[in-house]
Design a protein around this motif. Structure first.
Motif, PDB file in Angstrom:
ATOM      1  N   GLU A  32       0.820  -1.203   0.000  1.00 55.47           N
ATOM      2  CA  GLU A  32       0.000   0.000   0.000  1.00 55.47           C
ATOM      3  C   GLU A  32       0.864   1.268   0.000  1.00 55.47           C
ATOM      4  O   GLU A  32       0.417   2.327  -0.420  1.00 55.47           O
ATOM      5  N   ASP A  33       2.103   1.185   0.463  1.00 54.41           N
ATOM      6  CA  ASP A  33       3.023   2.320   0.418  1.00 54.41           C
ATOM      7  C   ASP A  33       3.898   2.245  -0.825  1.00 54.41           C
ATOM      8  O   ASP A  33       4.016   3.219  -1.577  1.00 54.41           O
ATOM      9  N   ILE A  34       4.504   1.088  -1.061  1.00 51.34           N
ATOM     10  CA  ILE A  34       5.437   0.911  -2.178  1.00 51.34           C
ATOM     11  C   ILE A  34       5.113  -0.392  -2.890  1.00 51.34           C
ATOM     12  O   ILE A  34       5.001  -1.446  -2.260  1.00 51.34           O
ATOM     13  N   GLU A  35       4.978  -0.307  -4.216  1.00 48.59           N
ATOM     14  CA  GLU A  35       4.787  -1.499  -5.029  1.00 48.59           C
ATOM     15  C   GLU A  35       6.094  -1.863  -5.704  1.00 48.59           C
ATOM     16  O   GLU A  35       6.763  -1.010  -6.295  1.00 48.59           O
ATOM     17  N   SER A  36       6.481  -3.105  -5.633  1.00 50.65           N
ATOM     18  CA  SER A  36       7.717  -3.563  -6.253  1.00 50.65           C
ATOM     19  C   SER A  36       7.725  -3.223  -7.737  1.00 50.65           C
ATOM     20  O   SER A  36       6.740  -3.436  -8.446  1.00 50.65           O
ATOM     21  N   GLY A  37       8.846  -2.667  -8.216  1.00 47.14           N
ATOM     22  CA  GLY A  37       8.999  -2.319  -9.622  1.00 47.14           C
ATOM     23  C   GLY A  37       8.526  -0.924  -9.982  1.00 47.14           C
ATOM     24  O   GLY A  37       8.827  -0.425 -11.062  1.00 47.14           O
ATOM     25  N   LYS A  38       7.794  -0.262  -9.101  1.00 46.30           N
ATOM     26  CA  LYS A  38       7.286   1.067  -9.389  1.00 46.30           C
ATOM     27  C   LYS A  38       8.350   2.130  -9.079  1.00 46.30           C
ATOM     28  O   LYS A  38       9.222   1.943  -8.233  1.00 46.30           O
ATOM     29  N   ALA A  39       8.254   3.276  -9.792  1.00 47.94           N
ATOM     30  CA  ALA A  39       9.186   4.372  -9.561  1.00 47.94           C
ATOM     31  C   ALA A  39       8.966   4.953  -8.169  1.00 47.94           C
ATOM     32  O   ALA A  39       7.841   5.269  -7.792  1.00 47.94           O
ATOM     33  N   LEU A  40      10.054   5.076  -7.422  1.00 47.16           N
ATOM     34  CA  LEU A  40       9.999   5.658  -6.087  1.00 47.16           C
ATOM     35  C   LEU A  40      10.381   7.133  -6.112  1.00 47.16           C
ATOM     36  O   LEU A  40       9.705   7.978  -5.536  1.00 47.16           O
ATOM     37  N   LEU A  41      11.500   7.432  -6.765  1.00 47.67           N
ATOM     38  CA  LEU A  41      12.062   8.780  -6.786  1.00 47.67           C
ATOM     39  C   LEU A  41      12.577   9.064  -8.185  1.00 47.67           C
ATOM     40  O   LEU A  41      13.173   8.195  -8.828  1.00 47.67           O
ATOM     41  N   GLY A  42      12.347  10.281  -8.656  1.00 43.85           N
ATOM     42  CA  GLY A  42      12.754  10.638 -10.001  1.00 43.85           C
ATOM     43  C   GLY A  42      14.144  11.244 -10.047  1.00 43.85           C
ATOM     44  O   GLY A  42      14.651  11.780  -9.068  1.00 43.85           O
ATOM     45  N   ALA A  43      14.766  11.149 -11.226  1.00 43.82           N
ATOM     46  CA  ALA A  43      16.047  11.818 -11.435  1.00 43.82           C
ATOM     47  C   ALA A  43      15.886  13.306 -11.120  1.00 43.82           C
ATOM     48  O   ALA A  43      14.882  13.917 -11.457  1.00 43.82           O
ATOM     49  N   GLY A  44      16.875  13.876 -10.457  1.00 43.06           N
ATOM     50  CA  GLY A  44      16.798  15.277 -10.054  1.00 43.06           C
ATOM     51  C   GLY A  44      16.308  15.471  -8.633  1.00 43.06           C
ATOM     52  O   GLY A  44      16.287  16.596  -8.146  1.00 43.06           O
ATOM     53  N   THR A  45      15.931  14.364  -7.971  1.00 40.54           N
ATOM     54  CA  THR A  45      15.485  14.455  -6.573  1.00 40.54           C
ATOM     55  C   THR A  45      16.691  14.575  -5.651  1.00 40.54           C
ATOM     56  O   THR A  45      17.646  13.798  -5.760  1.00 40.54           O
ATOM     57  N   ARG A  46      16.643  15.534  -4.731  1.00 41.86           N
ATOM     58  CA  ARG A  46      17.703  15.636  -3.736  1.00 41.86           C
ATOM     59  C   ARG A  46      17.381  14.691  -2.576  1.00 41.86           C
ATOM     60  O   ARG A  46      16.282  14.698  -2.044  1.00 41.86           O
ATOM     61  N   MET A  47      18.369  13.913  -2.183  1.00 37.26           N
ATOM     62  CA  MET A  47      18.161  12.898  -1.166  1.00 37.26           C
ATOM     63  C   MET A  47      18.224  13.516   0.235  1.00 37.26           C
ATOM     64  O   MET A  47      19.285  13.954   0.691  1.00 37.26           O
ATOM     65  N   GLY A  48      17.082  13.556   0.879  1.00 39.18           N
ATOM     66  CA  GLY A  48      16.988  13.975   2.267  1.00 39.18           C
ATOM     67  C   GLY A  48      16.633  12.781   3.134  1.00 39.18           C
ATOM     68  O   GLY A  48      16.534  11.647   2.633  1.00 39.18           O
ATOM     69  N   PRO A  49      16.435  12.979   4.426  1.00 30.58           N
ATOM     70  CA  PRO A  49      16.112  11.854   5.307  1.00 30.58           C
ATOM     71  C   PRO A  49      14.883  11.062   4.858  1.00 30.58           C
ATOM     72  O   PRO A  49      14.895   9.824   4.912  1.00 30.58           O
ATOM     73  N   ALA A  50      13.830  11.741   4.421  1.00 26.49           N
ATOM     74  CA  ALA A  50      12.621  11.029   3.999  1.00 26.49           C
ATOM     75  C   ALA A  50      12.880  10.216   2.737  1.00 26.49           C
ATOM     76  O   ALA A  50      12.390   9.078   2.596  1.00 26.49           O
ATOM     77  N   GLU A  51      13.652  10.784   1.786  1.00 28.20           N
ATOM     78  CA  GLU A  51      13.956  10.076   0.546  1.00 28.20           C
ATOM     79  C   GLU A  51      14.834   8.854   0.819  1.00 28.20           C
ATOM     80  O   GLU A  51      14.678   7.803   0.185  1.00 28.20           O
TER      81      GLU A  51
END
Length: 416
Positions: A151-170
């Motif tokens: 329900e939060d994350i589906e295997s194989g699905k995009a989580l974060l896009g190129a250009g995303t800055r990695m913070g604690p939540a990411e």
């Protein structure tokens, strides 16, 4: 992109609007091309060079959202209490092997996988337990308090896009999706140069007419505050040949920043040196502080020439250099937040010029009120240490009255 003409570089020529200048800076600044693979423990603050896809679902199985009892939703009565028999216990990390049968329930704890057959959880504080008999009051809906697989994350699905800055939540999202490493852009290397015969390094003596170099510590501090590797390449004398040589040496970095020497005086050689080594794309903006700001390239390396006064350096760094660095890192620049505030002062403003005033905030009747720092000179460094941020006065405003609505840019937030 705005058309750049020779008139833009002529003393007394038209001044460029801040938004036009920022658009040129963003458009003409490509990301640093080299990338690296980093473990999540190292990736804080870096920018993704490619999309990240989940390797596993989260949660990986249906699980309990609360401490209580797992049961079959079909067993719930709608006309009174439901009585079930407790069989088994399920804790997080220890799945229940047996399948629940109709009329059964299992003790379960938050995060534990749902027993086979169960689809509902009742909170422990809502039930009565006598021996192995569980009594549930009416009103519980089938499917309650259950987290579904994926329900939060589906295997194989995009989580974060190129250009995303990695913070604690990411970082947490990537970890929950089963990733331990990500591909990121290298962070840019920045070379800082101070210019001017009147500038002396801190720690030595001052000759008549000299001042200590406050801009280098300011710029190095700003850059390091946002995680950028920066080095000081010294103080350059007011000499064209020396300026050309210094810029050429500094162009080994990914960005060169100078302070001072970008105006139109006989001793200002930065713009001419940049044109000799590359190109100047913009110069002289309709802003205060910071009008003599230049952007260009030297030997293919991005270049920003900041004014010589420290307050202007600070304001222009936030408004123009920070977005440029975002671009170098492969990130989409995020506009600085303008907090809505009420003016606590009166003043006149010159039209057709974007102005930033140093100021403080306080609360009055539930509203944030901005007060202008009393000394607004561009060389008053105290106005930076004793202010909360910048009060923005739009181009079209010619007078401010107490109670007027303005935007406020927080120093703390802008450098987070």
């Amino acid at each position: 992109m705005s058309q750049i003409t020779d008139d833009c570089f002529a003393f007394g020529g038209p001044l460029m609007r801040a938004d036009e200048a920022l658009a040129i800076i963003v458009e003409r600044t490509p990301a640093v091309t080299s990338i690296e693979s980093l473990g999540l423990s190292e990736a804080q603050g870096f920018v993704l060079s490619s999309d990240v896809r989940a390797r596993s679902s989260s949660p990986p199985h249906d699980n309990a959202a609360v401490d209580g009892y797992a049961l079959l939703g079909a067993d719930l009565r709608t006309d009174g209490e439901t009585v079930l028999t407790v069989r088994g216990r399920v804790a997080a990390g220890h799945p229940e092997a047996a399948e629940l049968q109709p009329g059964d329930a299992a003790r379960i704890f938050t995060g534990a996988p749902m027993p086979r057959g169960a689809d509902t959880v009742v909170m422990q504080e809502d039930v009565a337990v006598t021996g192995d008999r569980l009594t549930i009051p009416p009103g519980l809906q089938p499917g309650a308090n259950r987290r579904r697989k994926g329900e939060d994350i589906e295997s194989g699905k995009a989580l974060l896009g190129a250009g995303t800055r990695m913070g604690p939540a990411e970082l947490a999202l990537a970890a929950a999706g089963g990733l331990d490493r990500v591909l990121v852009h290298h962070r840019p290397r920045v070379a800082v140069l101070s210019t001017g015969d009147e500038i002396a390094p801190v720690g030595g003596g001052l000759n008549p007419g000299q001042v200590y170099d406050a801009n280098a510590p300011l710029l190095l501090g700003l850059l390091r505050r946002i995680g950028i590797d920066a080095s000081h390449h010294g103080i350059v004398a007011d000499d064209l040949s020396a300026t050309i040589a210094a810029l050429e040496d500094a162009s080994e970095a990914d960005l060169v920043i100078t302070s001072g020497g970008a105006s139109t005086g006989d001793a200002d050689h930065v713009r001419a040196a940049v044109q000799h080594l590359g190109a100047v794309h913009l110069w002289r903006l309709a802003v205060k502080p910071g009008r003599p700001l230049a952007f260009g390239h030297v030997r293919g390396t991005a270049f920003v020439g900041l004014p010589g006064n420290p307050v202007a350096v600070m304001a222009c760094f936030l408004m123009f250099v920070r977005p440029l660095i975002d671009r170098l890192e492969g990130a989409v620049p995020v506009p600085l937040r303008r907090w809505p505030v009420i003016s606590g002062f009166d003043m006149k403003s010159k039209p057709d010029r974007l102005e930033w005033l140093r100021g403080t905030l306080h609360e009055r009747d539930g509203a944030l009120v901005a007060e202008r720092y009393p000394r607004q000179g561009s060389g008053i460094i105290h106005s930076l240490t004793e202010s909360d941020g910048l009060i923005e006065v739009p181009e079209q405003v010619t007078a401010i009255r107490q109670g007027d609505r303005l935007g406020f840019i927080s120093f703390r937030e802008a450098l987070s």
